[in-house]
Design a protein around this motif. Structure first.
Motif, PDB file in Angstrom:
ATOM      1  N   VAL A   1      56.730  -9.021 107.631  1.00 52.87           N
ATOM      2  CA  VAL A   1      57.916  -9.874 107.682  1.00 52.87           C
ATOM      3  C   VAL A   1      58.863  -9.514 106.538  1.00 52.87           C
ATOM      4  CG1 VAL A   1      58.755 -12.248 107.486  1.00 52.87           C
ATOM      5  CG2 VAL A   1      56.678 -11.753 108.799  1.00 52.87           C
TER       6      VAL A   1
ATOM      7  N   LEU B   1      54.386 -18.255 109.351  1.00 58.06           N
ATOM      8  CA  LEU B   1      54.642 -16.876 108.922  1.00 58.06           C
ATOM      9  C   LEU B   1      53.571 -16.339 107.977  1.00 58.06           C
ATOM     10  CD1 LEU B   1      58.522 -16.987 108.356  1.00 58.06           C
ATOM     11  CD2 LEU B   1      57.293 -15.858 110.219  1.00 58.06           C
ATOM     12  N   THR B   2      52.824 -17.211 107.343  1.00 57.65           N
ATOM     13  CA  THR B   2      51.740 -16.770 106.452  1.00 57.65           C
ATOM     14  C   THR B   2      50.387 -16.891 107.143  1.00 57.65           C
ATOM     15  OG1 THR B   2      51.643 -18.985 105.478  1.00 57.65           O
ATOM     16  CG2 THR B   2      52.993 -17.334 104.339  1.00 57.65           C
TER      17      THR B   2
ATOM     18  N   THR C   1      49.470 -11.976 109.886  1.00 55.55           N
ATOM     19  CA  THR C   1      50.641 -11.386 109.222  1.00 55.55           C
ATOM     20  C   THR C   1      50.206 -10.612 107.982  1.00 55.55           C
ATOM     21  OG1 THR C   1      51.979 -13.247 109.984  1.00 55.55           O
ATOM     22  CG2 THR C   1      52.916 -11.847 108.256  1.00 55.55           C
TER      23      THR C   1
ATOM     24  N   CYS D   1      52.020  -9.248 105.326  1.00 52.67           N
ATOM     25  CA  CYS D   1      52.644  -9.702 104.087  1.00 52.67           C
ATOM     26  C   CYS D   1      54.096 -10.051 104.373  1.00 52.67           C
ATOM     27  CB  CYS D   1      52.561  -8.638 102.989  1.00 52.67           C
ATOM     28  SG  CYS D   1      53.556  -7.175 103.304  1.00 52.67           S
ATOM     29  N   ILE D   2      54.763 -10.596 103.374  1.00 56.29           N
ATOM     30  CA  ILE D   2      56.193 -10.886 103.451  1.00 56.29           C
ATOM     31  C   ILE D   2      56.888 -10.132 102.323  1.00 56.29           C
ATOM     32  CG2 ILE D   2      57.964 -12.673 103.190  1.00 56.29           C
ATOM     33  CD1 ILE D   2      56.061 -14.643 104.487  1.00 56.29           C
TER      34      ILE D   2
ATOM     35  N   CYS E   1      61.912 -15.852  95.587  1.00 55.00           N
ATOM     36  CA  CYS E   1      61.069 -16.402  96.634  1.00 55.00           C
ATOM     37  C   CYS E   1      61.319 -17.908  96.745  1.00 55.00           C
ATOM     38  CB  CYS E   1      59.599 -16.136  96.304  1.00 55.00           C
ATOM     39  SG  CYS E   1      58.439 -16.785  97.536  1.00 55.00           S
TER      40      CYS E   1
ATOM     41  N   VAL F   1      53.081 -11.818  98.902  1.00 51.72           N
ATOM     42  CA  VAL F   1      54.536 -11.818  99.014  1.00 51.72           C
ATOM     43  C   VAL F   1      55.073 -10.836  97.978  1.00 51.72           C
ATOM     44  CG1 VAL F   1      56.662 -13.165  98.800  1.00 51.72           C
ATOM     45  CG2 VAL F   1      54.630 -14.204  99.830  1.00 51.72           C
TER      46      VAL F   1
END
Length: 307
Positions: free
Chosen positions: A41, A67-68, A72, A74-75, A83, A98
């Motif tokens: 992401v 999203l976490t 997934t 990572c972001i 952040c 992240v």
């Protein structure tokens, strides 16, 4: 520069199997069906702007919890943005990775995609020589004892580049077939009776290339007197498919005393002409057919004048 915002070393054990990235516009809006959760992401200017200006804490928590998720990888937060506090809190609780980068969003996505394309590329190992001749990646194959290494060495001495000797690792990157050798073998060749030689030290660093796009395959075979070889080149072109990519393949007979390095240089030059739409064999065929037609016309005119 990339900075870790949350997550320890254990958080980096998440599997990353797709090179594509996800800019989660719909997910931030609260729409989760059909989301490809296995994508990395990326939060850019638009996403961060939407989070800060349009989303309250409840909607942020709902989206960031999704999203976490476990799938997934990572972001990545691009363009130097901080952040979001709610995301940092949730990521710390889950030990979710992240990252933050100063790169613009588009540049970050290109860098990530290119890197992952190489890391996740489908690959196959082929026995042969890989050389760059006139800038074209040429894969030389054939049975053991055909003199592939010796031919590659002659090409190197004529100013061309070695990419790999004996073992060629082929990767499908985007729609290209890219070849290289293992780091341990890079720059080295094995010659029967001589042993291992260091090509870059003997012929200069310019004699070795790290990798190349494979565009042309030359398959060597022993010369067979009883076989009728194509002497004009008007037969249908032969292609070999490697990892779903078709490359032009030419079979060349090897006989004692034949100058194979010159033959391969000529074959590559002809290949470059073909890429430019110039087919020497077809040009010759058209010239022959034109001459035949002209001869028939002269014969017809002669027979008419006799009568």
């Amino acid at each position: 520069m990339w900075t870790i915002v949350t997550g320890d070393s254990n958080s980096l054990n998440r599997p990353l199997t797709l090179a594509d990235t996800n800019r989660p516009g719909l997910e931030l809006a609260g729409y989760f069906p059909d989301t490809q959760t296995k994508r990395l992401v990326v939060l850019g200017d638009k996403e961060i702007g939407y989070i800060e200006e349009q989303m309250d804490e409840i909607s942020q928590r709902r989206s960031f919890e999704f999203l976490t998720g476990d799938n997934t990888p990572c972001i990545v937060i691009a363009h130097g943005h901080e952040c979001p506090p709610v995301l940092k809190e949730i990521a710390k609780r889950k030990d979710f990775p992240v990252f933050k980068t100063e790169h613009q969003t588009s540049h970050a996505i290109v860098s990530i995609t290119n890197y992952l394309d190489e890391c996740l590329a489908e690959s196959v190992v082929i026995h042969g020589e890989l050389v760059r001749v006139f800038g074209v990646g040429v894969l030389i194959t054939g049975k053991s004892g055909m003199g592939k290494s010796e031919i590659a060495l002659e090409l190197i001495k004529r100013g061309h580049q070695l990419v790999g000797d004996d073992r060629i690792d082929c990767y499908k990157i985007h729609d290209d077939l890219v070849g290289r050798t293992t780091p341990m073998l890079e720059g080295f060749m094995e010659l029967r009776g001589v042993g291992i030689i260091n090509v870059s030290r003997m012929y200069g660093v310019g004699a070795v290339a790290h990798e190349t796009q494979i565009e042309f395959q030359i398959d060597l075979e022993p010369f067979n007197d009883s076989y009728e070889y194509d002497r004009v080149g008007i037969e249908e072109k032969e292609y070999n498919e490697i990892l779903g990519i078709k490359i032009l393949k030419m079979t060349i007979p090897v006989s004692q005393g034949r100058p194979m390095s010159s033959v391969i240089e000529t074959a590559v030059t002809n290949f470059l002409l073909l890429k430019d739409g110039l087919d020497s064999a077809k040009e010759f065929e058209e010239r022959v057919l034109s001459q035949i037609s002209e001869n028939k016309k002269e014969e017809f005119d002669a027979s008419v004048s006799e009568h």
